[in-house]
Design a protein around this motif. Structure first.
Motif, mmCIF file in Angstrom:
data_model
loop_
_atom_site.group_PDB
_atom_site.id
_atom_site.type_symbol
_atom_site.label_atom_id
_atom_site.label_comp_id
_atom_site.label_asym_id
_atom_site.label_seq_id
_atom_site.Cartn_x
_atom_site.Cartn_y
_atom_site.Cartn_z
ATOM 1 N N ALA A 1 43.140 42.868 26.490
ATOM 2 C CA ALA A 1 42.664 42.511 27.830
ATOM 3 C C ALA A 1 43.832 42.444 28.811
ATOM 4 O O ALA A 1 43.769 42.987 29.918
ATOM 5 C CB ALA A 1 41.928 41.178 27.793
ATOM 6 N N ILE B 1 45.234 46.120 29.384
ATOM 7 C CA ILE B 1 44.447 47.015 30.238
ATOM 8 C C ILE B 1 44.443 46.479 31.669
ATOM 9 O O ILE B 1 44.476 47.249 32.629
ATOM 10 C CB ILE B 1 43.016 47.223 29.689
ATOM 11 C CG1 ILE B 1 42.352 48.419 30.355
ATOM 12 C CG2 ILE B 1 42.146 46.011 29.885
ATOM 13 C CD1 ILE B 1 42.917 49.736 29.968
ATOM 14 N N LEU C 1 46.068 50.327 47.148
ATOM 15 C CA LEU C 1 45.459 49.311 48.008
ATOM 16 C C LEU C 1 46.512 48.653 48.884
ATOM 17 O O LEU C 1 46.288 48.348 50.051
ATOM 18 C CB LEU C 1 44.778 48.236 47.156
ATOM 19 C CG LEU C 1 43.505 48.644 46.448
ATOM 20 C CD1 LEU C 1 43.052 47.538 45.515
ATOM 21 C CD2 LEU C 1 42.427 48.922 47.472
ATOM 22 N N LEU D 1 45.657 48.792 34.715
ATOM 23 C CA LEU D 1 44.792 49.046 35.870
ATOM 24 C C LEU D 1 45.453 48.555 37.153
ATOM 25 O O LEU D 1 45.352 49.196 38.200
ATOM 26 C CB LEU D 1 43.428 48.366 35.680
ATOM 27 C CG LEU D 1 42.534 48.975 34.597
ATOM 28 C CD1 LEU D 1 41.267 48.156 34.426
ATOM 29 C CD2 LEU D 1 42.182 50.413 34.936
ATOM 30 N N VAL E 1 42.184 52.922 28.249
ATOM 31 C CA VAL E 1 41.556 52.025 27.278
ATOM 32 C C VAL E 1 41.909 52.464 25.865
ATOM 33 O O VAL E 1 42.346 51.664 25.029
ATOM 34 C CB VAL E 1 40.019 52.014 27.462
ATOM 35 C CG1 VAL E 1 39.353 51.199 26.375
ATOM 36 C CG2 VAL E 1 39.654 51.467 28.831
ATOM 37 N N ILE F 1 41.943 41.039 39.094
ATOM 38 C CA ILE F 1 42.237 41.615 37.773
ATOM 39 C C ILE F 1 42.603 40.504 36.793
ATOM 40 O O ILE F 1 42.122 40.467 35.661
ATOM 41 C CB ILE F 1 43.358 42.676 37.895
ATOM 42 C CG1 ILE F 1 42.825 43.882 38.675
ATOM 43 C CG2 ILE F 1 43.839 43.105 36.512
ATOM 44 C CD1 ILE F 1 43.820 44.986 38.899
ATOM 45 N N VAL G 1 37.044 44.509 30.414
ATOM 46 C CA VAL G 1 37.942 44.379 31.574
ATOM 47 C C VAL G 1 37.878 45.653 32.411
ATOM 48 O O VAL G 1 37.729 45.607 33.643
ATOM 49 C CB VAL G 1 39.396 44.107 31.111
ATOM 50 C CG1 VAL G 1 40.366 44.254 32.268
ATOM 51 C CG2 VAL G 1 39.508 42.726 30.497
ATOM 52 N N THR G 2 37.948 46.785 31.733
ATOM 53 C CA THR G 2 37.932 48.051 32.453
ATOM 54 C C THR G 2 36.631 48.222 33.225
ATOM 55 O O THR G 2 36.639 48.589 34.406
ATOM 56 C CB THR G 2 38.109 49.214 31.455
ATOM 57 O OG1 THR G 2 39.236 48.927 30.642
ATOM 58 C CG2 THR G 2 38.321 50.512 32.180
ATOM 59 N N VAL H 1 40.456 39.345 33.423
ATOM 60 C CA VAL H 1 41.051 39.260 32.085
ATOM 61 C C VAL H 1 40.736 37.900 31.453
ATOM 62 O O VAL H 1 40.270 37.810 30.314
ATOM 63 C CB VAL H 1 42.581 39.510 32.158
ATOM 64 C CG1 VAL H 1 43.251 39.133 30.851
ATOM 65 C CG2 VAL H 1 42.874 40.964 32.492
ATOM 66 N N PHE I 1 42.759 41.406 45.234
ATOM 67 C CA PHE I 1 42.692 42.464 44.223
ATOM 68 C C PHE I 1 43.507 42.140 42.973
ATOM 69 O O PHE I 1 42.959 42.168 41.878
ATOM 70 C CB PHE I 1 43.077 43.814 44.827
ATOM 71 C CG PHE I 1 42.064 44.290 45.818
ATOM 72 C CD1 PHE I 1 40.882 44.864 45.389
ATOM 73 C CD2 PHE I 1 42.263 44.117 47.173
ATOM 74 C CE1 PHE I 1 39.924 45.283 46.287
ATOM 75 C CE2 PHE I 1 41.311 44.538 48.084
ATOM 76 C CZ PHE I 1 40.141 45.111 47.643
ATOM 77 N N PRO I 2 44.798 41.820 43.109
ATOM 78 C CA PRO I 2 45.502 41.440 41.878
ATOM 79 C C PRO I 2 44.896 40.183 41.247
ATOM 80 O O PRO I 2 44.808 40.090 40.021
ATOM 81 C CB PRO I 2 46.945 41.198 42.339
ATOM 82 C CG PRO I 2 46.877 41.082 43.816
ATOM 83 C CD PRO I 2 45.697 41.879 44.261
ATOM 84 N N LEU J 1 46.504 49.125 42.152
ATOM 85 C CA LEU J 1 46.897 48.191 43.220
ATOM 86 C C LEU J 1 47.791 48.824 44.292
ATOM 87 O O LEU J 1 47.588 48.582 45.475
ATOM 88 C CB LEU J 1 47.557 46.944 42.638
ATOM 89 C CG LEU J 1 46.598 45.932 42.012
ATOM 90 C CD1 LEU J 1 47.353 44.675 41.615
ATOM 91 C CD2 LEU J 1 45.472 45.579 42.962
ATOM 92 N N ILE K 1 40.995 56.494 33.210
ATOM 93 C CA ILE K 1 40.589 55.117 32.884
ATOM 94 C C ILE K 1 40.200 54.970 31.408
ATOM 95 O O ILE K 1 40.778 54.141 30.705
ATOM 96 C CB ILE K 1 39.460 54.650 33.825
ATOM 97 C CG1 ILE K 1 39.990 54.603 35.263
ATOM 98 C CG2 ILE K 1 38.939 53.293 33.408
ATOM 99 C CD1 ILE K 1 38.921 54.389 36.302
#
Lengths: 209, 307, 469
Positions: free
Chosen positions: A147, A150, A162, A154, A56, C269, C379-380, C273, C265-266, A159, A52
């Motif tokens: 933004a 990243i 999940l 992520l 970044v 994110i 964001v992270t 952002v 979830f998506p 995803l 992670i």
């Protein structure tokens, strides 16, 4: 060669990258050691969390140039443009290879299986970190905004695991596992990274900056 | 209009090891364009940020119309400021930038269209600000400063990036504002930009005021008691004038600068010596010269890059 | 405050990327379940028994019975039960042969004393847990259950209207044994004394495994099988199964309605952002100076931004979730996938809770962005704080306590607001996050995120106030 030296100097002369590399190693080791308490075979899984801060770092290396306007200076110095991204990728690869190897070695020493350092699993963990760094670098050069980049990285990483929760069809589920960056074989992940990097290079070459 | 002033009194500010202000003190008055000049790093932007309550001074105070900026309910109705013309979200249109500012002060959208017309930006107003030239950004920033029709207008380096046409427009514009009894504070690191526009100049260096005076006085003091003599026979003229005890230096081909001699005396000396001359007049220093006289010792970064 | 709100709303709506982001987030919530449809539902050999309450049930036990006409009574002593937890041995009045039909039982359990249960959902403990004498009496349409410690002093536990009961007898059941995140079939054996019967009983004692071919019956452990033997003074009965509402572990192929909110979830994110950019772009372009010179009340500025991004997120997510969740449920059921039923109120709570979860996360991102002033790091941090604990909780080989703990103390606890399954107290099962069971109640989970957001927001407002802009 000059481009590589220039990129190395850029990486070296701001404090952010060093801290993020340190975080990558620290998080990988800490997670790995914690997981090995459950099952010693999980010791090297720490990289799945350690990636992670690395993502970044890899995103910021390029997106910070866009946010500060430094990219114009950079691209004026190297008008053909593509060597910039290649140089960044090489410098990043070298830095991650060293950091990742140290982290893996430290994890194995702490968990008491240091002799396993020269194993395939160790190489795979380091390789995974390198490929994630390159994937992030490519994504950032595509999106330019840190933004968005990243967020995309992520999403790509976390995803699919999940999503497999919802997919009831076993064939699809296996397919997803095989192609998602996080769970894929390094060769597939390398394909992801290569695609992101080449698309990024193409865009950096074609786009007005 | 009594609230049309900016009073800055004894401001001190340190950023870590660097001292930005050491007792900055001056006043900008209504009906006048006050030039705020000094080299880069002299503390102009820091002073302006403190006036706007963005940064806190370690000591001293800054008042707008007699009150601290942060106590104002509708601050843009008291002071309109342009700090950094590039401070725009690139994806937001210029007009929307003004709309949100207007809403923050409880102003209607009609006011937005008025100021857009005032600065001549109507045609580009609905485009994303990221595509604006620096000159257009300056105009947008000035429109933002004028939005609430404030009695005090404060502009940080507004001439940066403006084309010659824009510079002429802005000078006239600011003169007109002062004509309507507004107090106008304009910072610049180039004296020439202020010549013919500013009534008052506050010259700063290393965080404090070096000179605070009317432009006319400043030029007079920098002019000293020098004369300009234009002649084809420079050596003859120099000899004649030196004999009276005056200091003579050749500043250019055909041009002498004479110190320590009244005009009438110089005319008679040259006439008596039979030296022909085409011009003889008291020297009028430019604001630039006066400025360099003053700031010679106060420059932090002599060859610093412009910000 | 109204002025700050309208200014911040103008700022938000005038950046096309942010509007697009909010729309994309809503679309992800609305359309993401499509990714789960590929390949169609899994093969499902056996039917799922549906109880009288409408929910799936486990209706499997070894039944040794006779038929009773008119009023009557059966009394028996349970001499021993070799089984743990909710292993059951006792008397049952069955309301029909089809899986999921009504019943009434009185029983001895492995670890929960004497109980009277009926119709899968209802459970009542007897006053004397150690009682070993049980009896069921039918009088008219009513079945009454009584228990006794000595066979002479009887205490009534409950009476149930069950007109359809004809087949009455002994039963033994043993639910799945859970260990960690796995489960294995259970089995139990009980020693019964000879039943005393009054009334008009017909037929011989016959035994069979009920519900053997239902989807919720997990079968016997390898090597074991059900059956009964008549001994000198009674019966020995071995059985497996349960009489209880089915949990996710009983029906791994079924879905929970909350699963259809996976688009959260998506969407999360994307929203993180956008919310981060709302403040970090102000820093990046030095726009914050203009903003603060227009209104110096920095805390209110942050509040204004929070209300705008929180409000927009809540509105769009609620619309997306509340409108599409029932639609997806209908589609998925039409495609043949079994979905645990959830009442409209629960669906609405899950939708509104999802919208609140996303809105709070947006405010969290805004606050973290204010504190860090850097987009990538902010964001992270937020995605990691909200999504990663959940992801870790899903890992099958970690101790389940880790997952429970993570979804209790981290911001991921808020995902519990999407749970549409309830834990029946009379069932020990695998209640894992992967199966859609959370350690906290829906609103308590959301409150955890609320607390994190409030704390972070306060810190952000404090720092914004203290720092030079």
């Amino acid at each position: 060669m000059n481009v590589i030296r220039a990129e190395w100097t850029k990486l070296r002369t701001t404090p952010g990258p060093a801290w993020l590399l340190l975080a990558t190693a620290a998080v990988s080791v800490a997670t790995g050691v914690a997981l090995s308490a459950v099952d010693t075979r999980l010791a090297l899984s720490g990289v799945y969390v350690g990636q992670i801060p690395l993502a970044v770092l890899s995103v910021v290396i390029i997106s910070s140039e866009y946010s500060t306007g430094l990219i114009r200076t950079t691209l004026t110095a190297v008008p053909s443009r593509w060597p910039v991204l290649v140089a960044k990728a090489l410098v990043l690869t070298a830095a991650v290879a060293v950091t990742g190897s140290l982290a893996v070695l430290a994890t194995l020493l702490i968990t008491g299986s240091g002799q396993a350092f020269l194993s395939q699993a160790s190489a795979r963990a380091v390789f995974h970190l390198i490929l994630i760094a390159l994937l992030s670098l490519g994504t950032a050069s595509l999106t330019r905004d840190s933004a968005v980049a990243i967020g995309t990285v992520l999403a790509l990483l976390y995803l699919p695991p999940l999503l497999t929760q919802l997919i009831t069809n076993p064939v699809l589920r296996r397919l997803l596992d095989q192609f998602a960056p996080m769970t894929a074989h390094p060769a597939i992940l390398a394909l992801w990274s290569a695609t992101a990097l080449s698309a990024g290079t193409l865009m950096v070459r074609r786009r007005d900056t | 209009m009594t609230d049309a002033t900016i009073e800055v009194d004894g401001l001190h500010k340190r950023y870590g090891a660097a001292t930005a202000l050491r007792g900055m003190t001056f006043t900008a008055r209504p009906g006048r364009v006050t030039g705020f000049v000094g080299p880069n790093g002299a503390g102009k932007s820091t002073t302006m940020r403190i006036i706007l309550g963005l940064h806190r001074a370690d000591a001293g105070r800054a008042l707008v119309g007699g009150r601290p900026y942060r106590s104002l309910r509708h601050p843009l109705r008291h002071l309109g400021a342009l700090l950094d013309a590039s401070a725009l979200h690139p994806a937001r249109s210029g007009r929307n930038h003004l709309v949100w500012l207007a809403q923050s002060q409880g102003l209607g959208r009609s006011r937005v269209d008025e100021v857009l017309a005032q600065v001549g930006l109507e045609s580009a107003a609905r485009r994303a600000a990221g595509g604006y030239s620096l000159g257009m950004r300056q105009r947008l920033g000035i429109a933002a400063a004028l939005l609430a029709d404030p009695p005090v207008v404060m502009l940080d380096e507004p001439f940066n990036g403006m084309d010659p046409e824009g510079i002429v427009w802005l000078r006239d514009f600011l003169r007109a504002l002062a004509g309507r009894q507004r107090a106008v504070l304009v910072s610049s690191h180039l004296m020439t930009e202020l010549q013919g526009m500013a009534d008052q100049v506050v010259v700063v260096g290393r965080g404090r005021v070096i000179a605070d005076c009317a432009v006319a006085d400043l030029i007079a003091s920098a002019s000293g008691d020098r004369l300009r003599v234009r002649t084809s026979a420079t050596s003859l003229a120099a000899a004649a004038l030196t004999s009276t005890g005056a200091q003579v230096t050749e500043t250019d081909q055909d041009l002498l600068s004479v110190r320590g001699l009244p005009v009438e005396r110089a005319v008679s000396v040259l006439a008596a010596a039979g030296v022909p001359f085409s011009e003889l007049a008291p020297h009028r220093a430019t604001l630039e010269e006066a400025y360099f006289d003053l700031t010679r010792d106060a420059v932090d970064y002599r060859s610093g890059a412009s910000s | 405050m109204r002025r700050i709100l309208s200014a911040e709303w103008t700022k938000f709506r005038s950046v096309p990327g942010w509007i697009r982001g909010s729309a994309v987030a809503a679309l992800l919530i609305a359309l993401f379940p499509i990714t789960g449809l590929g390949g169609g539902p899994p093969e499902q050999a056996a039917p799922i028994p549906i109880g009288p309450g409408g929910g799936p049930v486990v209706d499997a036990y070894y039944f040794v019975h006779r038929d009773l006409t008119g009023d009557g009574r059966i009394t028996v002593r349970v001499a021993g039960l070799d089984g743990v937890g909710w292993a059951k041995a006792g008397l049952i009045a069955s309301g029909g042969e089809s899986p999921g039909s009504r019943y009434a039982t009185i029983m001895v359990t492995g670890g929960h004393g004497v109980r009277m249960q009926h119709d899968y959902l209802h459970d009542r403990a007897g006053p004397e847990p150690a009682a070993r004498w049980l009896r069921l009496t039918r009088s008219g349409d009513t079945i009454t259950g009584e228990a006794s410690a000595d066979g002479s002093a009887w205490r009534r536990i409950d009476a149930i209207e069950l007109p359809e009961a004809t087949r009455i007898g002994l039963f033994v059941a043993a639910p799945q044994q859970t260990s960690g995140l796995g489960s294995a079939p259970g089995v139990a054996t009980a020693e019964f004394g000879r039943p005393e019967l009054t009334g008009d009983w017909s037929g011989d004692w016959t035994g069979h495994q009920r519900g053997a071919r239902t989807a919720t019956f997990s079968g016997y452990p390898t090597g074991a099988s059900g059956g009964f033997t008549e001994t000198g003074d009674g019966f020995t009965v071995t059985g497996a199964g349960d009489l209880a509402p089915a949990t996710r572990a009983d029906l791994p192929v079924a879905a929970a309605a909350g699963d259809l909110l996976l688009g959260t979830f998506p969407a999360l994110i994307v929203i993180v952002v956008v919310a981060t950019l709302m403040i970090t772009t102000e820093f990046r372009y030095a726009l914050i100076r203009t903003t603060l010179s227009a209104d110096h009340r920095r805390g209110r500025l942050l509040l204004g931004k929070a209300l705008v991004v929180g409000g927009v997120t809540f509105g769009t997510s609620l619309a997306a979730a509340a409108l599409t969740l029932p639609l997806w449920l209908w589609v998925v059921r039409r495609l043949g996938l079994y979905v645990f039923p959830a009442p409209p109120g629960v669906l609405l709570r899950a939708s509104a809770g999802t919208a609140a979860l996303l809105a709070l996360t947006a405010v969290l991102a805004l606050s973290v962005g204010t504190i860090l002033r850097r987009s990538a790091a902010a964001v992270t941090a937020v995605v990691v704080a909200v999504v990663l604990p959940y992801l870790v909780a899903l890992i099958p080989f970690l101790p389940s306590a880790v997952g429970q703990w993570l979804t209790r103390v981290t911001p991921a606890a808020a995902l519990g607001v999407q749970q549409t399954l309830t834990r029946p107290p009379q069932v020990d099962s695998v209640y894992s996050v992967a199966y859609g069971y959370y350690p906290l109640s829906p609103w308590a989970g959301l409150a955890v995120l609320c607390a994190y957001t409030a704390a972070t927001f306060t810190l952000a407002a404090f720092l914004l106030h203290r720092r030079d802009a």
